[in-house]
Design a protein around this motif. Structure first.
Motif, PDB file in Angstrom:
ATOM      1  N   HIS A  29       0.749  -1.047   0.130  1.00  0.00           N
ATOM      2  CA  HIS A  29      -0.072   0.033   0.055  1.00  0.00           C
ATOM      3  C   HIS A  29       0.881   1.114   0.184  1.00  0.00           C
ATOM      4  O   HIS A  29       0.681   2.082  -0.829  1.00  0.00           O
ATOM      5  CB  HIS A  29      -0.883  -0.018   1.241  1.00  0.00           C
ATOM      6  CG  HIS A  29      -1.944   1.032   1.270  1.00  0.00           C
ATOM      7  ND1 HIS A  29      -3.155   1.130   0.741  1.00  0.00           N
ATOM      8  CD2 HIS A  29      -1.723   2.507   1.826  1.00  0.00           C
ATOM      9  CE1 HIS A  29      -3.710   2.226   0.967  1.00  0.00           C
ATOM     10  NE2 HIS A  29      -2.656   2.930   1.716  1.00  0.00           N
ATOM     11  N   SER A  30       1.689   1.266   0.924  1.00  0.00           N
ATOM     12  CA  SER A  30       2.704   2.545   0.753  1.00  0.00           C
ATOM     13  C   SER A  30       3.542   2.670  -0.253  1.00  0.00           C
ATOM     14  O   SER A  30       3.794   3.831  -1.025  1.00  0.00           O
ATOM     15  CB  SER A  30       3.803   2.315   2.042  1.00  0.00           C
ATOM     16  OG  SER A  30       3.062   2.387   3.176  1.00  0.00           O
TER      17      SER A  30
ATOM     18  N   HIS B 273       0.920   4.356  -3.358  1.00  0.00           N
ATOM     19  CA  HIS B 273       0.439   5.464  -2.688  1.00  0.00           C
ATOM     20  C   HIS B 273       1.693   6.759  -3.007  1.00  0.00           C
ATOM     21  O   HIS B 273       2.232   6.981  -1.782  1.00  0.00           O
ATOM     22  CB  HIS B 273      -0.382   5.490  -1.526  1.00  0.00           C
ATOM     23  CG  HIS B 273      -1.591   4.955  -1.808  1.00  0.00           C
ATOM     24  ND1 HIS B 273      -1.470   3.531  -1.505  1.00  0.00           N
ATOM     25  CD2 HIS B 273      -2.851   5.274  -1.788  1.00  0.00           C
ATOM     26  CE1 HIS B 273      -3.118   3.139  -1.850  1.00  0.00           C
ATOM     27  NE2 HIS B 273      -3.645   4.266  -1.851  1.00  0.00           N
TER      28      HIS B 273
ATOM     29  N   ASN C 138       1.704   9.757  -2.623  1.00  0.00           N
ATOM     30  CA  ASN C 138       2.086  10.922  -1.830  1.00  0.00           C
ATOM     31  C   ASN C 138       2.400  10.369  -0.221  1.00  0.00           C
ATOM     32  O   ASN C 138       2.769  11.448   0.567  1.00  0.00           O
ATOM     33  CB  ASN C 138       0.573  11.395  -1.813  1.00  0.00           C
ATOM     34  CG  ASN C 138       0.451  12.200  -3.049  1.00  0.00           C
ATOM     35  OD1 ASN C 138       1.348  12.516  -3.882  1.00  0.00           O
ATOM     36  ND2 ASN C 138      -0.975  12.473  -3.417  1.00  0.00           N
ATOM     37  N   THR C 139       2.478   9.184  -0.110  1.00  0.00           N
ATOM     38  CA  THR C 139       2.864   8.749   1.291  1.00  0.00           C
ATOM     39  C   THR C 139       4.538   8.952   1.410  1.00  0.00           C
ATOM     40  O   THR C 139       5.232   8.294   0.618  1.00  0.00           O
ATOM     41  CB  THR C 139       2.423   7.182   1.426  1.00  0.00           C
ATOM     42  OG1 THR C 139       1.158   6.989   1.196  1.00  0.00           O
ATOM     43  CG2 THR C 139       2.782   6.495   2.645  1.00  0.00           C
TER      44      THR C 139
ATOM     45  N   VAL D 166       5.273   5.951   8.708  1.00  0.00           N
ATOM     46  CA  VAL D 166       3.897   5.152   8.666  1.00  0.00           C
ATOM     47  C   VAL D 166       4.004   3.985   9.725  1.00  0.00           C
ATOM     48  O   VAL D 166       4.777   3.165   9.578  1.00  0.00           O
ATOM     49  CB  VAL D 166       3.505   4.653   7.144  1.00  0.00           C
ATOM     50  CG1 VAL D 166       2.625   3.943   7.247  1.00  0.00           C
ATOM     51  CG2 VAL D 166       3.681   5.884   6.205  1.00  0.00           C
TER      52      VAL D 166
ATOM     53  N   LYS E 170      -1.540   7.288   9.118  1.00  0.00           N
ATOM     54  CA  LYS E 170      -1.432   7.509   7.654  1.00  0.00           C
ATOM     55  C   LYS E 170      -1.884   6.447   6.978  1.00  0.00           C
ATOM     56  O   LYS E 170      -2.672   6.603   5.943  1.00  0.00           O
ATOM     57  CB  LYS E 170       0.067   7.749   7.577  1.00  0.00           C
ATOM     58  CG  LYS E 170       0.692   8.833   7.989  1.00  0.00           C
ATOM     59  CD  LYS E 170       1.899   9.082   7.271  1.00  0.00           C
ATOM     60  CE  LYS E 170       2.888  10.494   7.652  1.00  0.00           C
ATOM     61  NZ  LYS E 170       4.034  10.584   7.180  1.00  0.00           N
TER      62      LYS E 170
ATOM     63  N   GLU F 106      -5.750   7.231   6.701  1.00  0.00           N
ATOM     64  CA  GLU F 106      -5.771   8.523   5.921  1.00  0.00           C
ATOM     65  C   GLU F 106      -5.729   7.919   4.409  1.00  0.00           C
ATOM     66  O   GLU F 106      -6.507   8.651   3.656  1.00  0.00           O
ATOM     67  CB  GLU F 106      -5.146   9.572   6.236  1.00  0.00           C
ATOM     68  CG  GLU F 106      -5.469  10.259   7.498  1.00  0.00           C
ATOM     69  CD  GLU F 106      -4.380  11.206   8.024  1.00  0.00           C
ATOM     70  OE1 GLU F 106      -4.505  12.002   9.024  1.00  0.00           O
ATOM     71  OE2 GLU F 106      -3.303  11.365   7.212  1.00  0.00           O
ATOM     72  N   THR F 107      -5.204   7.018   3.801  1.00  0.00           N
ATOM     73  CA  THR F 107      -4.725   6.612   2.665  1.00  0.00           C
ATOM     74  C   THR F 107      -5.651   5.522   2.122  1.00  0.00           C
ATOM     75  O   THR F 107      -5.526   4.941   1.047  1.00  0.00           O
ATOM     76  CB  THR F 107      -3.381   6.320   2.452  1.00  0.00           C
ATOM     77  OG1 THR F 107      -2.881   5.413   3.095  1.00  0.00           O
ATOM     78  CG2 THR F 107      -2.507   7.783   2.344  1.00  0.00           C
ATOM     79  N   GLY F 108      -6.736   5.294   3.281  1.00  0.00           N
ATOM     80  CA  GLY F 108      -7.686   4.394   2.620  1.00  0.00           C
ATOM     81  C   GLY F 108      -7.334   2.851   2.772  1.00  0.00           C
ATOM     82  O   GLY F 108      -7.926   1.939   2.144  1.00  0.00           O
TER      83      GLY F 108
END
Length: 191
Positions: free
Chosen positions: A99-100, A103, A105-106, A110, A166, A169-171
């Motif tokens: 996931h990181s 994404h 913008n991450t 985290v 985080k 917030e990123t789903g």
């Protein structure tokens, strides 16, 4: 990757990625480890420092070591049992890494922990329940210090109430946000 050891022993204080570091060997080690990434950050390279909680798998790590005494019915809380354990199932830990990566913008720290930390006593009770065994025999603090040495305080007796702000917030969607369901999936598929 780093660890939630960054936060140190903070009792029940709610901690997220914006919380400052704790004091002592583990927080200092984690800070130094993350600081080693600064040359990449200064060059504009996206860096994510995953801070892993206790990663649970019956095949390794802390859970594998806990299983024999709990299966014998001699497991239980450590010390007072009030210390908070911020954990994540191995499958969710791997998914959090992906996931990181996916994404863009991450950046930065985290927390790779479930959104539902538990006390050590609740952890022991849930593990006993998953194994259909009692989990009522407390492990004395002095015994842990004799077995593990000076790191017992930092690794087993400290408390960190860490949430994955985080990831939330990123789903990110956890497969196992609750401990009992995680134990049921891990331990019954590997019986």
């Amino acid at each position: 990757a780093s660890a939630i050891g960054y936060y140190g022993d903070r009792g029940d204080e709610l901690l997220d990625e914006d919380s400052g570091p704790g004091e002592g060997f583990l927080p200092e080690f984690c800070q130094a480890w993350e600081a080693a990434c600064m040359p990449a950050v200064k060059r504009g390279i996206r860096v994510v420092n995953l801070r892993f909680g206790v990663v649970l798998s019956p095949h390794g790590g802390a859970l594998k070591r806990m299983l024999p005494p709990f299966r014998l019915g001699i497991g239980g809380r450590i010390g007072s049992g009030k210390q908070i354990i911020s954990w994540i199932a191995l499958e969710d830990a791997v998914r959090a890494i992906r996931h990181s990566l996916e994404h863009p913008n991450t950046r930065g720290p985290v927390n790779a922990t479930t959104p539902n930390p538990v006390t050590n006593a609740a952890f022991a009770k849930a593990l006993g329940k998953a194994l259909s065994r009692p989990a009522v025999i407390p492990v004395p603090v002095t015994a842990m210090r004799l077995m593990v040495g000076e790191m017992a305080d930092a690794l087993l007796l400290s408390s960190a109430n860490v949430i994955p702000r985080k990831l939330n917030e990123t789903g990110f969607s956890f497969l196992y946000p609750e401990l009992e369901a995680a134990f049921a999936a891990m331990l019954h598929s590997n019986s």
